[in-house]
Scaffold this active site. Structure first.
Site, PDB file in Angstrom:
ATOM      1  N   SER A 245     -50.380 -12.168  -8.854  1.00 44.14           N
ATOM      2  CA  SER A 245     -49.211 -11.783  -9.533  1.00 44.14           C
ATOM      3  C   SER A 245     -49.069 -12.677 -10.858  1.00 44.14           C
ATOM      4  O   SER A 245     -50.049 -13.400 -11.228  1.00 44.14           O
ATOM      5  CB  SER A 245     -47.711 -11.909  -8.838  1.00 44.14           C
ATOM      6  OG  SER A 245     -47.156 -13.225  -8.637  1.00 44.14           O
ATOM      7  N   LYS A 246     -48.668 -11.942 -11.893  1.00 40.33           N
ATOM      8  CA  LYS A 246     -48.581 -13.519 -13.203  1.00 40.33           C
ATOM      9  C   LYS A 246     -48.338 -14.602 -12.880  1.00 40.33           C
ATOM     10  O   LYS A 246     -48.803 -15.245 -13.680  1.00 40.33           O
ATOM     11  CB  LYS A 246     -47.464 -12.436 -13.884  1.00 40.33           C
ATOM     12  CG  LYS A 246     -47.161 -11.640 -14.577  1.00 40.33           C
ATOM     13  CD  LYS A 246     -46.361 -10.907 -15.515  1.00 40.33           C
ATOM     14  CE  LYS A 246     -46.011  -9.456 -15.975  1.00 40.33           C
ATOM     15  NZ  LYS A 246     -44.627  -9.101 -16.344  1.00 40.33           N
ATOM     16  N   ARG A 247     -47.544 -15.208 -11.694  1.00 40.90           N
ATOM     17  CA  ARG A 247     -47.575 -15.877 -11.650  1.00 40.90           C
ATOM     18  C   ARG A 247     -48.547 -17.091 -11.549  1.00 40.90           C
ATOM     19  O   ARG A 247     -49.241 -18.091 -11.792  1.00 40.90           O
ATOM     20  CB  ARG A 247     -46.510 -16.068 -10.597  1.00 40.90           C
ATOM     21  CG  ARG A 247     -44.910 -16.206 -10.365  1.00 40.90           C
ATOM     22  CD  ARG A 247     -44.172 -17.101  -9.496  1.00 40.90           C
ATOM     23  NE  ARG A 247     -44.864 -16.260  -8.172  1.00 40.90           N
ATOM     24  CZ  ARG A 247     -44.533 -15.182  -7.660  1.00 40.90           C
ATOM     25  NH1 ARG A 247     -43.581 -14.602  -8.113  1.00 40.90           N
ATOM     26  NH2 ARG A 247     -45.498 -14.543  -6.304  1.00 40.90           N
ATOM     27  N   ASP A 248     -50.175 -16.195 -10.201  1.00 45.40           N
ATOM     28  CA  ASP A 248     -51.184 -16.613 -11.096  1.00 45.40           C
ATOM     29  C   ASP A 248     -52.015 -16.795 -11.695  1.00 45.40           C
ATOM     30  O   ASP A 248     -53.065 -16.346 -11.993  1.00 45.40           O
ATOM     31  CB  ASP A 248     -52.024 -16.011  -9.733  1.00 45.40           C
ATOM     32  CG  ASP A 248     -51.362 -16.362  -8.604  1.00 45.40           C
ATOM     33  OD1 ASP A 248     -51.380 -17.223  -7.408  1.00 45.40           O
ATOM     34  OD2 ASP A 248     -51.044 -14.787  -8.278  1.00 45.40           O
TER      35      ASP A 248
END
Ligand code: GLU
Length: 304
Positions: A245-248
């Site tokens: 996801s964006k967090r990665d």
């Protein structure tokens, strides 16, 4: 294969259909590579579609997605289709279904759906049909309070799906949403209408969408479309075993390209993850195409 094949007459197209709400991450790019390889090695054309009906979509992100795909060599045969430009088309299909008595208004909130009584073996996540049999008077009373979403009055509860990687199974079909309360056409409607409009005969995408496939194939059947071939690609997981996801941050956006040493390194790593390249081998899409066999794709997620 040394370059984009000319589509064989009647073979139709493969496609990649990103949502421009965040930059393409490693998993998205890997799926796009498989979509391109599957299309080209089966004599199909290749098209793109920008699925920007979601309010989180941004034109600038769509442009970056197209640029990233092109850096990998993934270039479509025609200008990408843009869903936000096709609202009138979806409305027309919806009117057609409505005239056939296949659409009804639904006033349920998310919570009401979760709490509604359901049949003992009803599949999780399926709409229990609460609003399907409301009387005209009940509909009018509810419509005065909140605008409805519009659901398909499905005539079946399951529909057969054949997937190149996942095999054949009967998938859940419920009275799924065709248009949201704010009037936006739902993903399941737009994707089916657009695949037909783009002569898509092969759908390659992440296997998080496998569970939507029976709904889409059934809707396509109602609309008289030919069912495409499906190939759902296992997702890429981070070290914690979660889908990217964006967090990665390291696996999406500019840092992804930097971390893999640009397009060449990225394509090599993707090729390796697909069993089509050896460690640190420099490859191109045509090299991968010459080795590609859809029946030998890894069926397990790729953990990075
Ligand atoms: N737009 C969807 C996504 O980015 C994919 C839809 C599809 O391929 O059918 O997840």
């Amino acid at each position: 294969m040394t370059g984009p094949a000319v589509p064989a007459a009647g073979a139709g197209n493969g496609r990649y259909a990103p949502s421009p709400s965040s930059d393409l991450h490693l998993g998205n790019l890997r799926t796009a590579v498989v979509a391109w390889l599957a299309a080209r090695t089966s004599g199909r054309g290749f098209v793109l579609r920008i699925e920007d009906l979601d309010e989180r979509s941004r034109p600038a992100i769509a442009q970056r997605q197209l640029a990233d795909l092109s850096r990998l060599g993934i270039v479509p045969d025609a200008a990408p289709m843009v869903q936000s430009e096709r609202l009138a088309v979806y409305q027309e299909v919806l009117s057609d279904l409505r005239e056939r008595g296949l659409v009804y208004p639904c006033f349920c909130s998310r919570r009401e759906i979760l709490e509604a009584p359901r049949a003992p073996h009803a599949p999780p996540g399926a709409y229990p049909g609460t609003c399907r049999h409301l009387t005209a008077a009940e509909r009018a009373a509810k419509a005065a309070v909140r605008p409805p979403a519009w659901r398909l009055a499905a005539g079946v509860t399951a529909w057969p799906v054949t997937d190149r990687l996942h095999g054949s199974f009967d998938g859940v079909v419920d009275d799924f949403v065709l248009a949201r309360a704010d009037g936006t056409p739902a993903y399941n409607l737009a994707v089916v209408v657009d695949d037909a409009a783009q002569a898509v005969t092969q759908v390659v995408r992440g296997d998080d969408l496998l569970s939507s496939t029976a709904r889409q194939a059934y809707l396509g059947h109602l609309l008289g479309y030919t069912t495409p071939e499906y190939l759902h690609v296992p997702l890429v997981l981070n070290r914690a075993g979660q889908r990217l996801s964006k967090r990665d941050g390291a696996l999406a956006g500019p840092s992804l390209w930097e971390n893999y040493g640009g397009a060449e390194g990225l394509l090599g790593a993707i090729g390796q993850s697909l069993g089509l390249a050896s460690v640190r081998e420099v490859v191109t899409l045509p090299i991968l195409a010459a080795r590609f066999d859809p029946d030998r794709l890894p069926a397990q997620p790729w953990t990075v």
